[in-house]
Design an enzyme around this catalytic site. Structure first.
Site, PDB file in Angstrom:
ATOM      1  N   LYS A 187       1.079   0.452  15.064  1.00 25.69           N
ATOM      2  CA  LYS A 187       2.490   0.384  15.447  1.00 25.69           C
ATOM      3  C   LYS A 187       2.886  -0.827  16.304  1.00 25.69           C
ATOM      4  CE  LYS A 187       4.440   3.826  13.464  1.00 25.69           C
ATOM      5  NZ  LYS A 187       4.122   3.276  12.157  1.00 25.69           N
TER       6      LYS A 187
ATOM      7  N   HIS B 157       0.842  -1.206   0.000  1.00 27.33           N
ATOM      8  CA  HIS B 157       0.000   0.000   0.000  1.00 27.33           C
ATOM      9  C   HIS B 157       0.870   1.246   0.000  1.00 27.33           C
ATOM     10  CE1 HIS B 157      -4.246  -1.387   1.362  1.00 27.33           C
ATOM     11  NE2 HIS B 157      -3.717  -2.219   0.492  1.00 27.33           N
TER      12      HIS B 157
ATOM     13  N   PRO C 182      -4.330   1.057  18.747  1.00 33.84           N
ATOM     14  CA  PRO C 182      -4.062   0.535  17.406  1.00 33.84           C
ATOM     15  C   PRO C 182      -4.141   1.565  16.271  1.00 33.84           C
ATOM     16  CG  PRO C 182      -6.204  -0.229  18.190  1.00 33.84           C
ATOM     17  CD  PRO C 182      -5.559   0.488  19.324  1.00 33.84           C
TER      18      PRO C 182
ATOM     19  N   TYR D   8      -9.146   6.081   7.171  1.00 30.94           N
ATOM     20  CA  TYR D   8      -9.291   6.505   8.562  1.00 30.94           C
ATOM     21  C   TYR D   8     -10.300   7.654   8.571  1.00 30.94           C
ATOM     22  CZ  TYR D   8      -5.033   3.886   9.844  1.00 30.94           C
ATOM     23  OH  TYR D   8      -4.100   2.907  10.091  1.00 30.94           O
TER      24      TYR D   8
ATOM     25  N   TYR E 114       4.083   6.875   9.858  1.00 35.23           N
ATOM     26  CA  TYR E 114       3.255   5.710   9.522  1.00 35.23           C
ATOM     27  C   TYR E 114       4.093   4.632   8.838  1.00 35.23           C
ATOM     28  CZ  TYR E 114      -1.083   3.230   8.470  1.00 35.23           C
ATOM     29  OH  TYR E 114      -2.089   2.287   8.433  1.00 35.23           O
TER      30      TYR E 114
HETATM   31  P1  RFL Z   1       1.587 -11.043  21.655  1.00 36.96           P
HETATM   32  O1  RFL Z   1       1.197 -11.110  20.235  1.00 36.96           O
HETATM   33  O2  RFL Z   1       0.568 -10.673  22.651  1.00 36.96           O
HETATM   34  O3  RFL Z   1       2.199 -12.470  22.034  1.00 36.96           O
HETATM   35  C1  RFL Z   1       2.467 -12.852  23.366  1.00 36.96           C
HETATM   36  C2  RFL Z   1       2.461 -14.362  23.422  1.00 36.96           C
HETATM   37  O4  RFL Z   1       2.855 -14.777  24.724  1.00 36.96           O
HETATM   38  C3  RFL Z   1       1.989 -15.814  25.162  1.00 36.96           C
HETATM   39  N1  RFL Z   1       2.026 -15.810  26.628  1.00 36.96           N
HETATM   40  C4  RFL Z   1       2.667 -16.762  27.375  1.00 36.96           C
HETATM   41  N2  RFL Z   1       3.379 -17.844  27.002  1.00 36.96           N
HETATM   42  C5  RFL Z   1       3.919 -18.616  27.983  1.00 36.96           C
HETATM   43  N3  RFL Z   1       3.763 -18.331  29.308  1.00 36.96           N
HETATM   44  C6  RFL Z   1       3.062 -17.246  29.731  1.00 36.96           C
HETATM   45  N4  RFL Z   1       2.928 -16.979  31.020  1.00 36.96           N
HETATM   46  C7  RFL Z   1       2.482 -16.406  28.725  1.00 36.96           C
HETATM   47  N5  RFL Z   1       1.732 -15.268  28.771  1.00 36.96           N
HETATM   48  C8  RFL Z   1       1.465 -14.934  27.502  1.00 36.96           C
HETATM   49  C9  RFL Z   1       0.642 -15.430  24.577  1.00 36.96           C
HETATM   50  O5  RFL Z   1      -0.237 -16.562  24.489  1.00 36.96           O
HETATM   51  C10 RFL Z   1       1.065 -14.927  23.203  1.00 36.96           C
HETATM   52  O6  RFL Z   1       1.117 -15.956  22.236  1.00 36.96           O
HETATM   53  O7  RFL Z   1       2.818 -10.059  21.896  1.00 36.96           O
HETATM   54  P2  RFL Z   1       4.045  -9.633  20.926  1.00 36.96           P
HETATM   55  O8  RFL Z   1       4.719 -10.839  20.351  1.00 36.96           O
HETATM   56  O9  RFL Z   1       4.815  -8.642  21.706  1.00 36.96           O
HETATM   57  O10 RFL Z   1       3.345  -8.920  19.678  1.00 36.96           O
HETATM   58  C11 RFL Z   1       2.681  -7.691  19.848  1.00 36.96           C
HETATM   59  C12 RFL Z   1       1.539  -7.575  18.838  1.00 36.96           C
HETATM   60  O11 RFL Z   1       0.732  -8.747  18.909  1.00 36.96           O
HETATM   61  C13 RFL Z   1       0.663  -6.355  19.095  1.00 36.96           C
HETATM   62  O12 RFL Z   1       1.471  -5.240  19.387  1.00 36.96           O
HETATM   63  C14 RFL Z   1      -0.208  -6.011  17.872  1.00 36.96           C
HETATM   64  O13 RFL Z   1      -1.155  -7.016  17.629  1.00 36.96           O
HETATM   65  C15 RFL Z   1      -0.922  -4.683  18.066  1.00 36.96           C
HETATM   66  N6  RFL Z   1      -1.818  -4.353  16.933  1.00 36.96           N
HETATM   67  C16 RFL Z   1      -1.323  -3.856  15.744  1.00 36.96           C
HETATM   68  N7  RFL Z   1       0.000  -3.729  15.561  1.00 36.96           N
HETATM   69  C17 RFL Z   1       0.488  -3.298  14.370  1.00 36.96           C
HETATM   70  O14 RFL Z   1       1.709  -3.187  14.215  1.00 36.96           O
HETATM   71  N8  RFL Z   1      -0.325  -2.979  13.294  1.00 36.96           N
HETATM   72  C18 RFL Z   1      -1.669  -3.092  13.397  1.00 36.96           C
HETATM   73  O15 RFL Z   1      -2.356  -2.863  12.407  1.00 36.96           O
HETATM   74  C19 RFL Z   1      -2.228  -3.504  14.658  1.00 36.96           C
HETATM   75  N9  RFL Z   1      -3.539  -3.652  14.807  1.00 36.96           N
HETATM   76  C20 RFL Z   1      -3.197  -4.538  17.059  1.00 36.96           C
HETATM   77  C21 RFL Z   1      -4.040  -4.160  15.965  1.00 36.96           C
HETATM   78  C22 RFL Z   1      -3.741  -5.110  18.204  1.00 36.96           C
HETATM   79  C23 RFL Z   1      -5.089  -5.280  18.282  1.00 36.96           C
HETATM   80  N10 RFL Z   1      -5.546  -5.879  19.479  1.00 36.96           N
HETATM   81  C24 RFL Z   1      -6.473  -6.921  19.522  1.00 36.96           C
HETATM   82  C25 RFL Z   1      -4.848  -5.619  20.731  1.00 36.96           C
HETATM   83  C26 RFL Z   1      -5.400  -4.328  16.041  1.00 36.96           C
HETATM   84  C27 RFL Z   1      -5.936  -4.867  17.207  1.00 36.96           C
HETATM   85  C28 RFL Z   1      -7.432  -4.988  17.238  1.00 36.96           C
HETATM   86  C1  PHB Z   2      -5.997  -3.815  10.819  1.00 38.64           C
HETATM   87  O1  PHB Z   2      -6.044  -4.102   9.609  1.00 38.64           O
HETATM   88  O2  PHB Z   2      -6.354  -4.615  11.706  1.00 38.64           O
HETATM   89  C2  PHB Z   2      -5.532  -2.464  11.243  1.00 38.64           C
HETATM   90  C3  PHB Z   2      -5.034  -1.592  10.287  1.00 38.64           C
HETATM   91  C4  PHB Z   2      -4.620  -0.315  10.670  1.00 38.64           C
HETATM   92  C5  PHB Z   2      -4.694   0.059  12.002  1.00 38.64           C
HETATM   93  C6  PHB Z   2      -5.164  -0.831  12.953  1.00 38.64           C
HETATM   94  C7  PHB Z   2      -5.599  -2.101  12.585  1.00 38.64           C
HETATM   95  O3  PHB Z   2      -4.303   1.310  12.350  1.00 38.64           O
END
Ligand code: RFL
Ligand code: PHB
Length: 392
Positions: free
Chosen positions: A298, A72, A294, A202, A386
């Site tokens: 990032k 993108h 989110p 957005y 971004y």
């Molecule tokens: P994670 O992905 O939470 O993984 C942590 C892992 O640790 C396990 N765990 C354990 N394992 C063993 N023993 C324990 N005691 C444990 N406790 C926990 C868990 O089961 C899990 O598998 O952390 P990590 O690796 O630091 O990754 C971070 C990302 O997942 C997170 O920052 C992103 O998902 C945030 N996020 C987004 N980030 C982006 O860069 N671009 C996006 O577009 C974006 N969109 C989002 C998002 C997060 C969202 N939510 C649901 C919070 C959109 C959403 C809706």
């Molecule tokens: C997504 O596709 O889940 C998404 C994309 C952009 C954002 C947050 C989530 O800023």
């Protein structure tokens, strides 16, 4: 059990760190509390910064991403019925982002790790990190569910990649947390319908924020700002589509295509940083150390930056016998983390009308948005942030 680097958590941070260490000839063991299906299907991030794409390719994990990911070159800001495109390559000297879901990044990294026979234990829940301040840190864990047997992983280094609700942050004593919560969350849906626009939209509307994103050419991902404590089942599918239509409305008659909703959930919004990201031989990476709302996309990209910085430092230690980069790890990461915190906060407060906002607040938000449409300097600042801050 014994290893050089004990990694807690098989999210993007833990899995990528294991890959980077394997490529450098350093052994590790990954302990993941949940099962493989859970980790591979948890619906989360969607946007990879240019630097994240480059890191995955260099690590040998970019093949399917390059085939199936959607490059993108911009996003659309929508406000007051108007549309304004932010052109990333034109503003940043050629940088862009990739739409490739976190679920797919994790699937690719898990397949690589298991193909190499790399130790990756599912349903292995860390209970505590012990001896972080000594040169023999250990992870006490339980294998095979709540009634499983306890075991100990002896390590030279432990890395807490266990997300916001993990156990490792508690083993960094004397730290300081910086936190902010927001009085709203996101109701997110997955729908079997082609995205109605070919780039992310957005949208700021007086009724609340809305985001159009995608997972593939036939699957849309959409979000609505809702009160923080909303039960996703209190919204019918028709109500969700009607509200999305209102918030995306434009003066030029843009339309939103509807389709069957296959998933629905509510995400709270939080900003959080724990300093420092290290105690002795325990290092925190990714969501274990910091959370962003989110809106700036990032979170996953910050996790990637942390583990690239840490892998570099561990390789430096193995090759040169020097702790210099390990000692600099926390400060190096935090500088980038705070830039992402700032950007995510700015994007969030730019686009979400807060409950109780006054007409003055609304006008200010529109004026801030209008800067991106009228000033190349303002648009460049957004495009640089971004598409991503440099790692390290
Ligand atoms: P994670 O992905 O939470 O993984 C942590 C892992 O640790 C396990 N765990 C354990 N394992 C063993 N023993 C324990 N005691 C444990 N406790 C926990 C868990 O089961 C899990 O598998 O952390 P990590 O690796 O630091 O990754 C971070 C990302 O997942 C997170 O920052 C992103 O998902 C945030 N996020 C987004 N980030 C982006 O860069 N671009 C996006 O577009 C974006 N969109 C989002 C998002 C997060 C969202 N939510 C649901 C919070 C959109 C959403 C809706
Ligand atoms: C997504 O596709 O889940 C998404 C994309 C952009 C954002 C947050 C989530 O800023």
């Amino acid at each position: 059990m014994r290893t050089t680097v004990g990694i807690i958590g098989a999210g993007p941070a833990g899995l990528l760190l294991a890959r980077l260490l394997h490529n450098a000839g350093i052994d590790s063991v990954v302990l993941e509390g949940r099962d493989r299906a859970y980790v591979e299907h948890r619906q989360r991030a969607g946007i990879l910064e240019q630097g994240t794409v480059d890191v995955l390719r260099a690590a040998g994990a970019g093949e399917r991403m390059d085939r199936e990911g959607l490059p993108h070159e911009g996003i659309e800001l929508r406000f007051a019925g108007r549309r304004h495109r932010v052109d990333f390559p034109a503003l940043t000297g050629g940088r862009s982002v990739m739409v490739y879901a976190q679920t797919e990044v994790c699937k690719d990294l898990i397949a690589l790790q298991l193909a190499d026979g790399g130790p990756l234990l599912f349903e292995a829940e860390a209970l505590a990190v012990e001896g972080a301040g000594t040169d023999r840190p250990r992870v006490r864990f339980r294998h095979g569910g709540p009634d499983g047997a306890e075991d100990v992983l002896e390590c030279e280094y432990v890395v807490g990649c266990d997300g916001f609700r993990g156990v490792s942050r508690a083993a960094v004593p004397g730290g300081r947390a910086f936190e902010r919560t927001y009085p709203y969350g996101w109701l997110g849906i997955l729908a079997d319908v082609a995205p109605s626009h070919d780039e992310l939209v957005y949208a700021r509307h007086d009724r609340g924020f809305a985001l159009l994103s995608m997972r593939s050419p036939s699957v849309s991902r959409l979000y609505l700002q809702v009160p923080a404590d909303t039960d996703p089942d209190s919204w019918s599918d028709d109500e969700i589509w009607a509200e999305l239509e209102r918030r995306f409305e434009t003066r030029d008659g843009w339309t939103l295509d509807r389709g069957p909703i296959t998933q629905k959930s509510v995400t709270p919004m939080r900003s959080y940083v724990h300093e420092p990201m290290r105690h002795g031989r325990l290092f925190l990476a990714g969501d274990a150390a910091h959370i962003v709302p989110p809106t700036g996309a990032k979170g996953l990209n910050l996790a990637v930056g942390d583990v690239v910085t840490l892998a570099r430092a561990l390789v430096h230690r193995a090759e040169k016998g020097s702790d210099e980069l390990l000692d600099a790890y926390s400060a190096t990461c935090l500088r980038r983390v705070w830039q992402a915190e700032r950007f995510s906060y700015d994007m969030t407060t730019l686009l979400h009308p807060a409950p109780g906002a006054t007409p003055f607040d609304d006008r200010l938000q529109l004026a801030r948005l209008d800067r991106f449409a009228s000033s190349r300097a303002a648009a460049t600042d957004l495009a640089e942030a971004y598409t991503g801050f440099p790692i390290g």
